[in-house]
Scaffold this active site. Structure first.
Site, short mmCIF file in Angstrom:
data_model
loop_
_atom_site.label_atom_id
_atom_site.label_comp_id
_atom_site.label_asym_id
_atom_site.label_seq_id
_atom_site.Cartn_x
_atom_site.Cartn_y
_atom_site.Cartn_z
N ASP A 451 48.44 25.66 23.21
CA ASP A 451 47.22 26.17 22.57
C ASP A 451 47.56 27.06 21.39
O ASP A 451 46.93 27.02 20.35
CB ASP A 451 46.37 26.95 23.59
CG ASP A 451 47.12 28.09 24.26
OD1 ASP A 451 48.36 28.05 24.31
OD2 ASP A 451 46.46 29.03 24.74
N ARG A 455 50.72 34.61 21.53
CA ARG A 455 50.33 35.61 22.53
C ARG A 455 50.91 35.26 23.91
O ARG A 455 51.66 34.29 24.05
CB ARG A 455 48.81 35.74 22.57
CG ARG A 455 48.12 34.53 23.12
CD ARG A 455 46.60 34.77 23.18
NE ARG A 455 45.91 33.60 23.65
CZ ARG A 455 44.79 33.13 23.12
NH1 ARG A 455 44.25 33.71 22.07
NH2 ARG A 455 44.21 32.07 23.62
N ASP A 456 50.51 36.02 24.90
CA ASP A 456 51.05 35.77 26.24
C ASP A 456 50.33 34.59 26.89
O ASP A 456 49.68 34.73 27.90
CB ASP A 456 50.92 37.05 27.10
CG ASP A 456 49.49 37.57 27.12
OD1 ASP A 456 48.62 36.98 26.45
OD2 ASP A 456 49.24 38.58 27.81
N GLU A 457 50.45 33.45 26.25
CA GLU A 457 49.80 32.24 26.76
C GLU A 457 50.72 31.04 26.48
O GLU A 457 51.46 30.63 27.34
CB GLU A 457 48.41 32.09 26.14
CG GLU A 457 47.51 31.25 27.03
CD GLU A 457 46.03 31.53 26.83
OE1 GLU A 457 45.67 32.59 26.31
OE2 GLU A 457 45.23 30.65 27.20
N ASP A 464 42.90 21.33 24.50
CA ASP A 464 43.39 21.49 23.13
C ASP A 464 44.23 20.27 22.73
O ASP A 464 44.10 19.73 21.63
CB ASP A 464 44.24 22.76 23.00
CG ASP A 464 43.52 24.00 23.52
OD1 ASP A 464 42.93 23.92 24.62
OD2 ASP A 464 43.55 25.03 22.84
N TRP A 524 38.90 18.72 29.21
CA TRP A 524 40.30 19.11 29.40
C TRP A 524 41.02 17.99 30.18
O TRP A 524 41.99 17.41 29.71
CB TRP A 524 40.37 20.46 30.13
CG TRP A 524 40.31 21.62 29.17
CD1 TRP A 524 41.31 22.51 28.95
CD2 TRP A 524 39.24 22.01 28.29
NE1 TRP A 524 40.92 23.42 27.98
CE2 TRP A 524 39.67 23.13 27.56
CE3 TRP A 524 37.97 21.50 28.03
CZ2 TRP A 524 38.87 23.76 26.60
CZ3 TRP A 524 37.17 22.12 27.08
CH2 TRP A 524 37.61 23.23 26.38
N GLU A 739 41.72 30.20 16.15
CA GLU A 739 41.08 29.86 17.42
C GLU A 739 39.56 29.94 17.33
O GLU A 739 38.85 29.14 17.90
CB GLU A 739 41.57 30.85 18.49
CG GLU A 739 40.96 30.62 19.86
CD GLU A 739 41.67 31.43 20.94
OE1 GLU A 739 42.31 32.44 20.59
OE2 GLU A 739 41.59 31.03 22.11
N HIS A 760 45.83 28.19 16.24
CA HIS A 760 45.27 27.40 17.34
C HIS A 760 44.87 26.07 16.73
O HIS A 760 43.97 26.02 15.91
CB HIS A 760 44.03 28.13 17.84
CG HIS A 760 44.01 28.39 19.30
ND1 HIS A 760 44.84 29.30 19.89
CD2 HIS A 760 43.25 27.85 20.30
CE1 HIS A 760 44.58 29.32 21.20
NE2 HIS A 760 43.63 28.44 21.46
C1 BGC Z 1 43.24 28.85 25.40
C2 BGC Z 1 42.56 27.60 24.99
C3 BGC Z 1 42.05 26.89 26.15
C4 BGC Z 1 41.05 27.79 26.80
C5 BGC Z 1 40.41 27.18 27.97
C6 BGC Z 1 42.27 29.73 26.11
O1 BGC Z 1 42.85 30.88 26.57
O2 BGC Z 1 43.86 29.49 24.35
O3 BGC Z 1 42.62 27.14 23.77
O4 BGC Z 1 41.64 25.61 26.01
O5 BGC Z 1 41.60 29.05 27.12
O6 BGC Z 1 39.41 27.88 28.33
#
Ligand code: BGC
Length: 982
Positions: A451, A455-457, A464, A524, A739, A760
Site C-alpha cells: 500500500d 509508515r508502519d504498514e 490496493d 480487496w 493516499e 500510495h
Molecule cells: C491501507 C490501505 C488499505 C486500507 C484498507 C490502509 O491502512 O494503507 O491502502 O487498503 O487500509 O482499509
C-alpha cells in the site's frame, strides 16, 4: 526479422527459480523484413550453448505461440538449459534467435546443508562464517541459500549476487524460498570462506498493522545453505551448513523494516568473511528446526538497486536541521561516504514532506525510519542492508558542517521488473501525474505490492494491488512479480476456506495486540480473480490463468457460500467490507467507507468475479465450469437489478460510484445504460465536475466515462487541478500519488497524521485510462497479450497532443495523436510484427483521410465507414493518418468555462477582467476562485445587473480566439508550493 526478449516463465535467463512448468515467450520484430506475421516457429532446447545436445525440438509448427509455449521437457536439478527459437515470416524469410537459458535449482534433491542458528542471545544480530577448501579444478559453483529473517552472503569478502532483502517477504509459515547464486568467479583454489550477515526483516522484526508485532514468525535467526562446486571430471564437492559453522555478534546492532538499522563500525571485524580471518574465538552454531511446510526454489524476483539519484540540494531548515532533498519521493536508502572521526554518530532520518520548511515524519506513525552509523574513523562507503525507507527528504545529523553533497547517493530499490510503458502529452502537469503513478509503482513493488513504503504498514493490501494491477501491467512487465503475490494469496486462501485476507501475506498471529487480521472484504478479496485476469489480458499466456484458476474459483465459491448461508439469494449481504474506501461522499466526514452501500459493492464484485471465473474456465477448456459460473453471474446480475434498480433503470444508490460500478461491471440490462450514463453526467455537473469517489469508484471512473461516449467528462476530471482531483497533488508539487485526495492542504500542511501516505499507488490507476482511452491502446480478451490491439485514441482539444508507447508482450506499440493549429487531426501508430489492430478514427469519412501521405480510399488499408467514424484493420507497420475532422477538436475558451478557468489563463483573464471587472477584481474570493461559470452567476440577483446577455456575447466573441490546448493548468488556486521546485 529479429527475435528478442526471450523469457522463461516471464523472466530473462532465470537462475534457480521454481520452474515446475515451463512457459517460453519471445518477441519478434520485422526489423526491415517485409513479413508481417509468423507462419511457423520452431523451439529447441539443448544442454549446451552450441546446441549439440538438443533434448527437445518442437519441429516447425504453425501453432507455436510467442506469448507462451510449453516444451515437454523433463527437467533435471541444477542444470542449465539453453533454448532458441526460429520464426518463419509470411514472405518466406526466417530468423533464429540468439540462445537464452534457464537453470534449475535443487528441485527435489535433498538438502545436504541443515538449518542452523547462532548460539547467541536471540536479539543479537549474528555473523556466521565457515572456511572450506577446494581443489584447483572447479569449473562451476553454485550456492543455494535461505537466511531468516533477512540475509546477505559474502564469498571471500565479496557479496554474492546483486540483490537485497533476501529471501524476500512471503507467507513464511507455508513456504520459504531459497536463492541460487553463481559463485564460480568468487572462488579460488585452496582455502575459501563464506560469511553470512543476518537481519530481522519481516520474519522476526517488528511488523504488522496497528503498531505491529515482534517475532511474527520466529524469534531465532536461522540459515540453511549449500555450496555445490562441480569439478572438471564432473564430480562435485558439497559444503553445507552444519554445526561446524561459527558465529559472532555483528556490527549491526539493530535492524527492522519500520525502524531502520544501527551499525556500530567499531564492532566491525576486519575481513571477517575472508579466508585468512581467525575465527577461533567465535561461537559454534547449533542446528535448528524451522517450522515451515516447505523450502522451495525462489519465485520472487530479486530486489535490486534499479536506479541511483543524487540529492537535488541541501536544505538548512528554520529549525536548524540539515536536510537532503532527493527531488523525488522514492523507496530505498541513502548510500554515503563516511568521513567522520572514530566514535562519531551519524544519523539519517527519512521523511516525505517538510512542514513549515522543517523536517517532518509524523505521518510515518510509529516507524522510526532511521539509520544510525557509529564511525570507526575509516573512510568508506556505507549503506543499510536490512531495511528500506519511503522518502524524499533525509535529515542528516552528525555530518561535517561543510559536507559534500556528492558523498550521498539515493539508491532506488525495487523488484527487478522492466519499464515498458510511457505517456507524454502537451500538458506538463499530466506528464507529472503519469510519472507520479509510475513512481508509485517503483516505490511499492518490493517483492509484495504494498500500500505504501514509508509508515508502519508497508503491506500487501489486496485491494490496493487489485486496483493498480492494470496500470502496473502497462507501466512495467509484471507477470512474474504478480505470480509470486498470487502464490501467496492462494496459500493463505487455502487455509481460510477460499476467502482472501485483507493483506497478503497476512499478519499473524490473529487477535494479538487487539487487532484481528481480517479477510473476505469485497474489492480487496477480488484481487483473487481480477489480477489473474489482468495478467492474461496483458500478457496473453494461458499458463498465467491456468496457475491461478483455483484461486479465482475458490474466491467465488467462498462468496457464494456467504450468499447461500445468509439466504440473500444471489446477493452478498453479510460481513465487513471496506466499501468505497476513502470516498468523499459519506455522511460522516471522518468516516472512511464512503456513501455507497457496501453490500451493493459486494454484490457487484460477486457478479464481476463470477463473470471472470466463467471466462477463465472457458479459455482453459473447462466448459462445465464456464457454464456454471456464467449462470451464477447472471443470477447475481438479476438479483442486483431487482434489489437496486427501479424498473425504469434508476439506481437506488445515489452515488457516483454506484453508477460507475453498474456500468463498468455490466450489471444492468442494455437499455438502462444510456440513462445511467446520463445520470452520472448530471451527478458530475451537480458536483461542479468533481469526483467524490474512493478505492472502488476512482479506478473505473474515467474508463467508464470514455467507454460510454463521455470522454470530455473524463478529460475534465483528468485536468481539474483543484481539490479533489488528480492534478491537485501535482500542483502542490507531489512526485508520487497520495493516499487521500487531500493528503496535503492548499497551504502545504499535511491534513492528517493517522493514515496519510504520500506514496500510495491506488489512485495512480488513472494511468490505465491514459493508455486505454487518451491514447487508445487496449488489449482484448479474444486475442490477448496485444496480439490484437483495439486502438481507440480519443483526442481532446484541451491537449495539443498525447503519445503512448508500450513494449508489450507482442512487441513495440505506439499510438499518438496531435491536433494541429489548422484543426487537422494527425495520428501515428506503430503495430508490431505478428499482430493486428482494429482502429477507429473518430469523426471523419473514408475519403477525407490520408494514410502515409496517400488517400485512405486508395491505400492498402482495409477501411469501412462506421457511422461517423472510420474503422481500419491494420497489420504490422507504421502509419500516419491525417484528416480534418467533421467535429471541431480545437477548443477555445467560452463563457461556459468556469470563472476559475478563465482567470487562470493570461489571455482569457485579460478579456474577462475587461468585461467583468466587478468579478475579476472582487474582494470576494468566491468570485475569483469560482468553479461556477459566469452564466451560472448571472442567475444570482446581486450579479445579474452586470452580467447581461450582451456582455456574455461579447465575452464569447473575444474568447473564441484563445485555444485551450496552449493552457497547461486549468483552475486557479494560487497555492503555495510546499515542495521545493524541481
Ligand atoms: C491501507 C490501505 C488499505 C486500507 C484498507 C490502509 O491502512 O494503507 O491502502 O487498503 O487500509 O482499509
Amino acid at each position: 526479422m529479429r527475435i528478442y526478449k526471450l523469457r522463461t516463465n516471464h523472466i530473462e535467463n532465470p537462475l534457480g527459480f521454481e520452474l515446475n512448468r515451463l512457459s517460453l515467450s519471445w518477441v519478434t520484430e520485422a526489423a526491415g523484413s517485409t513479413s508481417t506475421f509468423q507462419t511457423e516457429a520452431q523451439v529447441q532446447v539443448a544442454l549446451d550453448e552450441d546446441f549439440h545436445h538438443i533434448i527437445f525440438d518442437s519441429g516447425k509448427k504453425q501453432e507455436i505461440d510467442s506469448l507462451g509455449y510449453t516444451p515437454e521437457v523433463e527437467l533435471q536439478p541444477r542444470t542449465r538449459y539453453y533454448w532458441r527459437v526460429t520464426v518463419w515470416g509470411n514472405e518466406g524469410d526466417k530468423v533464429t534467435s540468439d540462445s537464452a537459458w534457464f537453470e534449475t535449482a535443487k528441485m527435489n534433491e535433498p538438502w545436504r546443508g541443515q538449518w542452523i542458528t547462532p548460539d547467541l542471545d536471540k536479539d543479537i544480530h549474528p555473523l556466521i562464517r565457515k572456511t572450506f577448501s577446494l581443489p584447483d579444478n572447479v569449473v562451476s559453483a553454485r550456492l543455494y541459500m535461505c537466511g531468516l529473517g533477512l540475509y546477505e552472503v559474502e564469498i571471500n569478502g565479496e557479496k554474492a549476487g546483486n540483490e537485497y532483502l533476501t529471501p524476500g517477504f512471503n507467507a513464511y509459515e507455508f513456504w520459504m524460498q531459497y536463492q541460487s547464486y553463481d559463485i564460480t568467479d568468487l572462488l579460488m583454489a585452496g582455502t575459501n570462506s563464506i560469511g553470512i550477515t543476518l537481519g530481522n526483516g519481516w520474519y522476526k522484526g517488528r511488523f504488522g498493522f496497528d503498531g505491529g508485532h515482534y517475532e511474527l514468525y520466529s524469534d531465532r535467526f536461522a540459515v540453511i545453505g549449500e555450496i555445490i562446486a562441480t569439478l572438471k571430471d564432473g564430480t562435485t564437492v558439497v559444503i553445507g551448513t552444519n554445526q561446524e559453522w561459527k558465529c559472532a555478534p555483528s556490527p549491526i546492532i539493530f535492524s527492522g523494516i519500520y525502524d531502520g538499522e544501527i551499525y556500530d563500525a567499531n564492532k566491525g571485524l576486519k575481513d571477517w568473511s575472508s579466508p585468512g580471518f581467525d575465527d577461533r574465538n567465535w561461537e559454534q552454531v547449533r542446528p535448528m528446526k524451522v517450522e515451515t511446510e516447505r523450502l522451495q526454489a525462489r519465485i520472487s524476483l530479486p530486489m535490486q538497486i534499479k536506479e541511483e539519484r543524487k540529492p537535488l540540494k541541501v536544505i538548512h531548515t528554520p529549525a536548524g536541521e540539515t536536510v537532503l532533498d532527493m527531488g523525488q519521493n522514492m523507496t530505498g536508502w541513502m548510500r554515503f561516504i563516511n568521513r567522520a572521526p572514530k566514535g562519531q554518530k551519524l544519523i539519517l532520518q527519512y521523511g516525505e514532506i517538510l512542514q513549515d520548511g522543517n523536517f517532518y515524519r509524523d505521518n510515518l506513525r510509529t516507524a522510526k525510519a532511521e539509520y544510525i552509523f557509529i564511525s570507526d574513523g575509516k573512510e568508506k562507503i556505507i549503506q543499510p542492508r536490512f531495511t528500506f525507507y519511503g522518502f524524499r527528504y533525509v535529515k542528516i545529523t552528525g555530518f561535517d558542517k561543510d559536507l559534500n553533497i556528492n558523498d550521498f547517493t539515493g539508491c532506488v530499490l525495487y523488484s527487478d521488473i522492466e519499464e515498458i510503458g510511457t505517456i507524454e502529452t502537451s500538458n506538463p502537469s499530466v506528464n507529472q501525474l503519469f510519472k507520479n503513478a509510475l513512481w508509485g509503482q517503483k516505490g511499492n513493488f518490493l517483492d509484495v505490492p504494498t500500500d505504501c513504503p514509508q509508515r508502519d504498514e508497508r503491506m500487501g493490501w489486496t485491494g490496493d494491488a487489485q486496483i493498480f494491477a492494470s496500470t502496473a501491467c502497462y507501466n512495467m512487465y509484471s507477470p512474474a512479480f504478480y505470480n509470486k503475490f498470487m502464490v501467496d494469496l492462494h496459500e493463505e486462501q487455502k487455509r481460510i476456506g477460499g476467502s482472501v485476507p485483507f493483506m497478503v501475506p497476512t499478519i499473524k498471529p490473529e487477535g494479538d495486540n487487539g487487532f484481528i487480521t481480517g479477510n473476505g472484504s469485497s474489492a480487496w478479496g477480488d484481487a483473487a480473480t481480477i489480477i489473474p485476469w489482468i495478467l492474461y489480458l496483458h500478457y496473453g499466456d494461458k499458463e498465467l490463468l491456468r496457475k491461478q484458476f483455483d484461486t479465482m474459483k475458490d474466491w467465488v465459491d467462498y462468496i457464494k457460500k456467504m450468499d447461500d448461508e445468509s439466504g440473500a439469494v444471489r446477493l452478498w449481504r453479510t460481513g465487513f467490507h471496506f466499501g468505497d474506501w476513502l470516498a468523499l461522499d459519506g455522511d460522516d466526514p471522518s468516516g472512511l467507507t464512503g456513501a455507497t452501500d457496501p453490500y451493493y459493492i459486494a454484490s457487484a464484485y460477486y457478479c464481476y468475479s463470477a463473470q471472470l471465473t466463467a471466462k477463465a474456465a472457458k479459455i482453459l477448456g473447462k466448459m462445465d465450469l464456464a457454464e456454471e459460473y456464467s449462470l451464477l453471474a447472471n443470477e447475481v446480475r438479476k438479483a442486483i437489478v431487482r434489489e437496486y434498480f427501479t424498473p425504469d433503470g434508476r439506481c437506488a444508490i445515489d452515488t457516483q460510484t454506484a453508477l460507475i460500478v453498474a456500468l463498468y461491471f455490466d450489471l444492468v440490462p442494455e437499455h438502462y445504460r444510456a440513462r445511467l450514463v446520463e445520470d452520472l453526467k448530471v451527478k458530475l455537473r451537480n458536483n461542479k465536475m468533481h469526483l467524490q469517489t474512493g478505492f472502488v469508484g476512482t479506478p473505473y471512473f474515467c474508463n467508464t466515462l470514455s467507454a460510454n461516449g463521455a470522454s470530455d467528462y473524463a478529460y475534465t476530471l483528468l485536468l481539474n487541478d483543484d481539490y479533489p482531483s488528480w492534478l491537485y497533488g501535482v500542483k502542490l508539487g507531489a512526485t508520487t500519488v497520495w493516499e487521500r485526495w487531500n493528503s496535503v492542504l492548499p497551504d502545504g500542511s499535511i491534513s492528517d497524521t493517522g493514515m496519510n501516505s504520500l506514496n500510495h499507488y491506488a489512485y495512480g490507476s488513472i494511468a490505465e485510462w491514459m493508455y486505454r482511452y487518451m491514447c487508445g491502446i487496449n488489449p482484448i480478451e479474444d486475442s490477448p497479450g496485444f496480439r490484437k490491439i483495439i486502438l481507440r485514441p480519443q483526442p481532446y482539444g484541451k491537449l495539443k497532443y498525447a503519445k503512448a508507447s508500450l513494449n508489450s508482450a507482442s512487441g513495440y506499440i505506439e499510438s499518438s495523436w496531435e491536433i494541429k493549429e489548422d484543426g487537422t487531426l494527425s495520428f501515428k501508430f506503430i503495430i508490431p510484427f505478428n499482430t493486428s489492430a482494429d482502429l477507429l478514427l473518430p469523426n471523419t469519412l473514408i475519403n477525407e483521410v490520408t494514410v502515409n501521405g496517400i488517400s485512405l480510399a486508395k491505400s492498402m488499408v482495409d477501411a469501412t465507414q462506421v457511422e461517423e467514424d472510420v474503422k481500419c484493420e491494420l497489420i504490422s507497420g507504421t502509419y500516419i493518418f491525417e484528416y480534418v475532422p467533421n467535429k471541431e477538436y480545437l477548443l477555445t475558451y467560452s463563457s461556459y468555462d468556469s470563472i476559475g478557468e478563465l482567470l487562470n489563463n493570461k489571455e482569457s483573464r485579460e478579456i474577462f477582467s475587461e468585461i467583468f471587472p466587478e468579478i475579476a477584481n472582487s474582494k470576494f474570493r468566491v468570485y475569483r476562485h469560482s468553479k461556477n461559470t459566469v452564466r451560472e452567476l448571472s442567475t444570482l440577483p446581486i450579479v445579474s445587473h452586470f452580467v447581461t446577455p450582451e456582455k456574455l456575447e461579447q465575452l464569447d466573441r473575444k474568447l473564441s480566439n484563445i485555444s485551450w490546448s496552449n493552457t497547461t493548468s486549468t483552475v486557479s488556486i494560487k497555492q503555495k508550493t510546499i515542495f521545493h521546485d524541481l
